[in-house]
Structures are given as structure tokens and as C-alpha cells.
Design a protein around this motif. Sequence first.
Motif, PDB file in Angstrom:
ATOM      1  N   TRP A  40      52.788  48.827  38.660  1.00 11.54           N
ATOM      2  CA  TRP A  40      52.508  49.986  39.489  1.00 11.54           C
ATOM      3  C   TRP A  40      50.728  50.188  39.454  1.00 11.54           C
ATOM      4  CZ3 TRP A  40      53.973  53.447  43.129  1.00 11.54           C
ATOM      5  CH2 TRP A  40      53.150  54.903  43.258  1.00 11.54           C
ATOM      6  N   GLU A  41      50.249  49.872  37.973  1.00 14.12           N
ATOM      7  CA  GLU A  41      48.933  49.967  37.748  1.00 14.12           C
ATOM      8  C   GLU A  41      48.352  48.754  38.245  1.00 14.12           C
ATOM      9  OE1 GLU A  41      49.430  52.788  33.498  1.00 14.12           O
ATOM     10  OE2 GLU A  41      49.289  50.504  33.603  1.00 14.12           O
ATOM     11  N   GLY A  42      49.172  47.699  38.240  1.00 14.93           N
ATOM     12  CA  GLY A  42      48.488  46.493  38.988  1.00 14.93           C
ATOM     13  C   GLY A  42      48.389  46.548  40.460  1.00 14.93           C
ATOM     14  N   VAL A  43      49.014  47.053  41.101  1.00 12.33           N
ATOM     15  CA  VAL A  43      48.771  47.319  42.621  1.00 12.33           C
ATOM     16  C   VAL A  43      47.509  48.257  42.683  1.00 12.33           C
ATOM     17  CG1 VAL A  43      49.664  48.264  44.541  1.00 12.33           C
ATOM     18  CG2 VAL A  43      51.176  47.255  43.123  1.00 12.33           C
ATOM     19  N   GLY A  44      47.300  49.133  41.984  1.00 11.38           N
ATOM     20  CA  GLY A  44      46.218  50.004  41.965  1.00 11.38           C
ATOM     21  C   GLY A  44      44.807  49.260  41.742  1.00 11.38           C
ATOM     22  N   PHE A  45      44.972  48.349  40.548  1.00  6.05           N
ATOM     23  CA  PHE A  45      43.824  47.449  40.373  1.00  6.05           C
ATOM     24  C   PHE A  45      43.479  46.352  41.365  1.00  6.05           C
ATOM     25  CE2 PHE A  45      42.482  43.575  38.109  1.00  6.05           C
ATOM     26  CZ  PHE A  45      41.367  43.880  37.539  1.00  6.05           C
ATOM     27  N   ALA A  46      44.490  46.035  41.962  1.00  2.61           N
ATOM     28  CA  ALA A  46      44.416  45.037  42.966  1.00  2.61           C
ATOM     29  C   ALA A  46      43.558  45.652  44.169  1.00  2.61           C
ATOM     30  CB  ALA A  46      45.683  44.494  43.560  1.00  2.61           C
ATOM     31  N   HIS A  47      43.947  46.860  44.761  1.00  5.15           N
ATOM     32  CA  HIS A  47      43.174  47.531  45.824  1.00  5.15           C
ATOM     33  C   HIS A  47      41.670  47.817  45.441  1.00  5.15           C
ATOM     34  CE1 HIS A  47      46.406  48.176  48.345  1.00  5.15           C
ATOM     35  NE2 HIS A  47      47.278  48.815  47.532  1.00  5.15           N
ATOM     36  N   GLU A  48      41.348  48.138  44.160  1.00  2.07           N
ATOM     37  CA  GLU A  48      39.884  48.361  43.561  1.00  2.07           C
ATOM     38  C   GLU A  48      39.353  46.986  43.441  1.00  2.07           C
ATOM     39  OE1 GLU A  48      40.124  50.159  39.727  1.00  2.07           O
ATOM     40  OE2 GLU A  48      40.952  52.094  40.647  1.00  2.07           O
ATOM     41  N   ALA A  49      40.069  45.851  43.190  1.00  2.00           N
ATOM     42  CA  ALA A  49      39.461  44.653  43.118  1.00  2.00           C
ATOM     43  C   ALA A  49      39.273  43.777  44.177  1.00  2.00           C
ATOM     44  CB  ALA A  49      40.052  43.883  41.897  1.00  2.00           C
ATOM     45  N   GLY A  50      39.887  44.362  45.386  1.00  4.39           N
ATOM     46  CA  GLY A  50      40.191  43.749  46.606  1.00  4.39           C
ATOM     47  C   GLY A  50      40.739  42.250  46.503  1.00  4.39           C
ATOM     48  N   ILE A  51      41.762  42.323  45.809  1.00  7.45           N
ATOM     49  CA  ILE A  51      42.699  41.214  45.985  1.00  7.45           C
ATOM     50  C   ILE A  51      44.134  41.617  46.413  1.00  7.45           C
ATOM     51  CG2 ILE A  51      41.730  40.100  43.939  1.00  7.45           C
ATOM     52  CD1 ILE A  51      43.722  41.028  42.028  1.00  7.45           C
ATOM     53  N   PRO A  52      44.899  40.853  46.669  1.00  2.87           N
ATOM     54  CA  PRO A  52      46.360  41.033  47.356  1.00  2.87           C
ATOM     55  C   PRO A  52      47.232  41.870  46.450  1.00  2.87           C
ATOM     56  CG  PRO A  52      45.795  38.941  47.843  1.00  2.87           C
ATOM     57  CD  PRO A  52      44.645  39.365  46.866  1.00  2.87           C
ATOM     58  N   ALA A  53      47.665  42.691  47.016  1.00  2.00           N
ATOM     59  CA  ALA A  53      48.512  43.778  46.253  1.00  2.00           C
ATOM     60  C   ALA A  53      49.642  43.207  45.666  1.00  2.00           C
ATOM     61  CB  ALA A  53      49.080  45.067  47.054  1.00  2.00           C
ATOM     62  N   PHE A  54      50.120  42.106  46.122  1.00  2.28           N
ATOM     63  CA  PHE A  54      51.410  41.370  45.749  1.00  2.28           C
ATOM     64  C   PHE A  54      50.752  40.472  44.469  1.00  2.28           C
ATOM     65  CE2 PHE A  54      53.835  37.462  45.653  1.00  2.28           C
ATOM     66  CZ  PHE A  54      55.140  37.926  45.465  1.00  2.28           C
ATOM     67  N   ALA A  55      49.628  39.885  44.486  1.00  2.21           N
ATOM     68  CA  ALA A  55      49.060  39.441  43.080  1.00  2.21           C
ATOM     69  C   ALA A  55      49.107  40.220  41.986  1.00  2.21           C
ATOM     70  CB  ALA A  55      47.852  38.726  43.419  1.00  2.21           C
ATOM     71  N   GLY A  56      48.469  41.610  42.188  1.00  3.66           N
ATOM     72  CA  GLY A  56      48.641  42.678  41.168  1.00  3.66           C
ATOM     73  C   GLY A  56      49.894  42.935  40.819  1.00  3.66           C
ATOM     74  N   LEU A  57      51.069  43.217  41.717  1.00  4.86           N
ATOM     75  CA  LEU A  57      52.231  43.553  41.297  1.00  4.86           C
ATOM     76  C   LEU A  57      52.647  42.355  40.354  1.00  4.86           C
ATOM     77  CD1 LEU A  57      54.690  45.255  41.719  1.00  4.86           C
ATOM     78  CD2 LEU A  57      55.222  43.824  43.790  1.00  4.86           C
ATOM     79  N   LEU A  58      52.743  41.123  40.825  1.00  2.90           N
ATOM     80  CA  LEU A  58      53.410  40.068  39.966  1.00  2.90           C
ATOM     81  C   LEU A  58      52.346  39.900  38.586  1.00  2.90           C
ATOM     82  CD1 LEU A  58      53.718  37.117  42.266  1.00  2.90           C
ATOM     83  CD2 LEU A  58      55.350  38.505  41.540  1.00  2.90           C
ATOM     84  N   PHE A  59      51.225  40.248  38.634  1.00  2.00           N
ATOM     85  CA  PHE A  59      50.391  40.318  37.322  1.00  2.00           C
ATOM     86  C   PHE A  59      51.079  41.312  36.391  1.00  2.00           C
ATOM     87  CE2 PHE A  59      46.688  41.582  35.050  1.00  2.00           C
ATOM     88  CZ  PHE A  59      46.563  40.489  34.192  1.00  2.00           C
ATOM     89  N   GLY A  60      51.235  42.405  36.990  1.00  2.00           N
ATOM     90  CA  GLY A  60      51.599  43.616  36.181  1.00  2.00           C
ATOM     91  C   GLY A  60      53.012  43.529  35.539  1.00  2.00           C
ATOM     92  N   LEU A  61      53.738  42.944  36.464  1.00  2.00           N
ATOM     93  CA  LEU A  61      55.164  42.648  35.951  1.00  2.00           C
ATOM     94  C   LEU A  61      55.251  41.524  34.737  1.00  2.00           C
ATOM     95  CD1 LEU A  61      57.260  42.121  39.139  1.00  2.00           C
ATOM     96  CD2 LEU A  61      57.422  44.021  37.517  1.00  2.00           C
ATOM     97  N   ALA A  62      54.292  40.579  34.958  1.00  2.90           N
ATOM     98  CA  ALA A  62      54.153  39.639  33.858  1.00  2.90           C
ATOM     99  C   ALA A  62      53.714  40.117  32.593  1.00  2.90           C
ATOM    100  CB  ALA A  62      53.374  38.506  34.269  1.00  2.90           C
ATOM    101  N   VAL A  63      52.530  40.989  32.695  1.00  3.40           N
ATOM    102  CA  VAL A  63      51.768  41.688  31.454  1.00  3.40           C
ATOM    103  C   VAL A  63      53.066  42.458  30.727  1.00  3.40           C
ATOM    104  CG1 VAL A  63      50.078  43.130  31.053  1.00  3.40           C
ATOM    105  CG2 VAL A  63      49.586  41.353  32.300  1.00  3.40           C
TER     106      VAL A  63
END
Length: 418
Positions: A40-63
Motif C-alpha cells: 500500500w505504501e509502495g503504491v503511494g511512493f510510486a505516485h510520488e516518484a513518478g514510476i508505475p504503481a505496479f512496480a511500487g506494489l511489487l517492491f512493497g510486497l517484496a520488502v
Amino acid sequence: MTSTGDVVEGRAGPPLWWARRRDAVGDVVLGGVSAVECAWEGVGFAHEAGIPAFAGLLFGLAVGATLVLRRRRPIAVVLVGIAVSPAAMGFLLGVVGLYTLATSEVPRRITATLTSMSLAATFVVMYMRTRGDQGASHTLVIVLSVFVAVALTVPPVLLGLYTAARRRLMESLHERADSLERELSLLADRAEERAEWARTEERTRIAREMHDVVAHRVSLMVVHAAALQAIALKDPAKAVKNAALVGDMGRQALTELREMLGVLRAEAPKPVAVTVPVALVGSFDDGPTLAELEALVGQSRAAGMTVELDVRGACAAAYAAEVEQTAYRVVQEALTNCHKHAPGARVVVRLAHREGEVAMQVENGPCDGKAAEPGLPSGGNGLVGMRERVLGLGGVFVSGPTDEGGFKVSAVLPSDRG
């Protein structure tokens, strides 16, 4: 499965590195919750960083999923939490990771270093995110950042340290309890061994006492009965005298036997620690003394034995009761053996009072071949019993044949016991 993680028959043991199945289930649940939070927090960080939300979702899950490794790799989990703190993710990961680190066996200097790094990272991230708020003073931002950093870092570490200390204390108490249980078991085994030893010694002592008390009287009765049979028709007066002596001997034997049985029937005292040889335990106050030695010799004389009593020295003070009784029993048993094995032989009983000791010796000459063998049974324990009595008091006992063809029994007892 037991509480220690042992496998119960028909049920699988804990998987991988976990000691218990419930630990594995708990870590997987925590890892899942942490993965959802970080996603959830990775999706928000992806929006702020301008990267795809899917990448933030996968990164958050892995972390977040790395929390599953908290028991196996606590340092790595904390480092991951510190690394992702700038992305404002991993709240549960950081808190639980620090707690696990404090409860683990990791050296305290490493724990302190990682705690300081986490505290600094949290402060920097909080400061950077709040300093741009309009209307907030610089001092308020610093105070708020410090408060949040301390609140997210210090409590889990302190709780972890307390849990680790309590765990070590409980383990120490369990080890001490196990040690005490083993010691108590060992003491119980030793107490049982001592009790068995005491029972064996007591049985031996009772058997020896009954042998000494009864054998002498019965031996004299057999001797008198044989003499009575031989002279019943030739000398009725002497036969009557011998019959009276047999009766007296029998009554004395019954009296002594009754007294001993009365002691055995008495209520047994509560068990106590054995501190003295059991062979010496018991009451000697009512036992025979050296003053009765003349009467003992007189009984053997009345049975037809030629006995000479030779007393040398004078007793400066009364001996201890056990010394008196042991000396008497040695002479008594030696005379009994003379009746059994040396009928018609001349016997000399010597008693010497010396400084610090009393010595006694019973020596018989060669057996008179004309004398009739009384046919007295022998258990073969007389000399053994005498030796045990004397050695039990710290004395010296010697027995054996003489050069003249007789037999000699000698004993020396310390007179200062008691």
C-alpha cells in the motif's frame, strides 16, 4: 508436538528454522500483514516518484515479506527497514525487526549500532517530510521528529531487551530446577542405598547379638544335659544339681531373648541420617559388663570345664558401656567355642587393664580325647561376629591355633570410647 518443538508421533515437526509450528505461523502472518502494508505504501511512493504503481506494489510486497526471516536473519530485516525508511514504508517491518533484534543472541554492540542507525533514519525522514509544512516552526519540527523517531525505535528495543532478559532468567531457573531435581534424585538414590546398607547392618547386628546371647546359654544347657544323662542312675544327687543348672540356664536364655525381642518389637524411630556405624547403634546400658565375667566363668566351671581367670591391672575408671559389653561378648563366645570344639581342655581367660586400653585373651589347651564330644552345632559365625564387634570399636582382634595344639582368641579394645 511438545512445548519444546519435539515431533509427536503422527504429526509433522516445525518447518525450516522455526522451533515450533506456531512460531512459523505467527511469522508468516506478520510477514503477510507487513507485505500488504508495504505494498500500500509502495503504491503511494510510486505516485510520488513518478514510476508505475505496479512496480511500487511489487517492491512493497517484496520488502514487507522479508519480515518472515526475522528469527533467521534479524540484522538483515532491520537493515531492510532502515533502507526503505526514506520511502516512508515498512512501519511494522521496522518495529518488529528491532524487537526481534533485541531479543536475539546478536552482540549488544551490533544491536546498539543498528538501533542508532534506525533512530537517525527515522528522525531524518520525519524532519524532511514535516519541515515544509506551512505555519510549523523549525523548533516544533525538530521536537516532533525526535519524538516520532524515539517512539518508533526505543520502545520495541527496550521491550526486546526485557523479553530476552526474562527468557534467559527462565532458562536459568529451568536449568537450576533440573539440576536440583537431578540432585534430589541422586540424594534419594543415595538415601535408599544408605537405608538398605543400614538394614543389612542392623540384621547382621541382631543376628550377632542373638548368637552371642543364646548360643552360650544353650551350649551350657547341652553340656549339662549330656552330663545329666551320664550320671542320672549313678549319682542322683548330682543329676538333680545338673538338672537345676539346666533350668537356670534355660530361664536366663529366655530372659535375655525376651528382652531382645522386646527391643525389636518397640516402635521404630523416624529415619535419621546415618552418622555412626550401625554395628554400634543400639543401647548398651542394659548389656553385660566385665564385673559379670567371674559369674560367666563360673557357669563354664559348673558345666565341667576347667577354667582359670587371670585378671591383671586395675580399672582406673569405668569403661564405656559398649567397651564393657564387647569385651564380655568376646570372652563369652570364646568360652562357647571351647565347649563346642575343645571338650575337656583346660581354658585360661586373661583380662588386662592397661593405660588407654583393655585386653582379653581366651586360650584352650589340646582337646582331651577322653571327653565326650557334646555334639553342639556350629554356624561358623562366632569368630566373624567377634571380629566385627572389636573392629567396630577401633580395636584389634587375632585368633588362631597355638603351638601346643589348642586355640587362642585375643582382642584389644580402646578404653577411652564414649
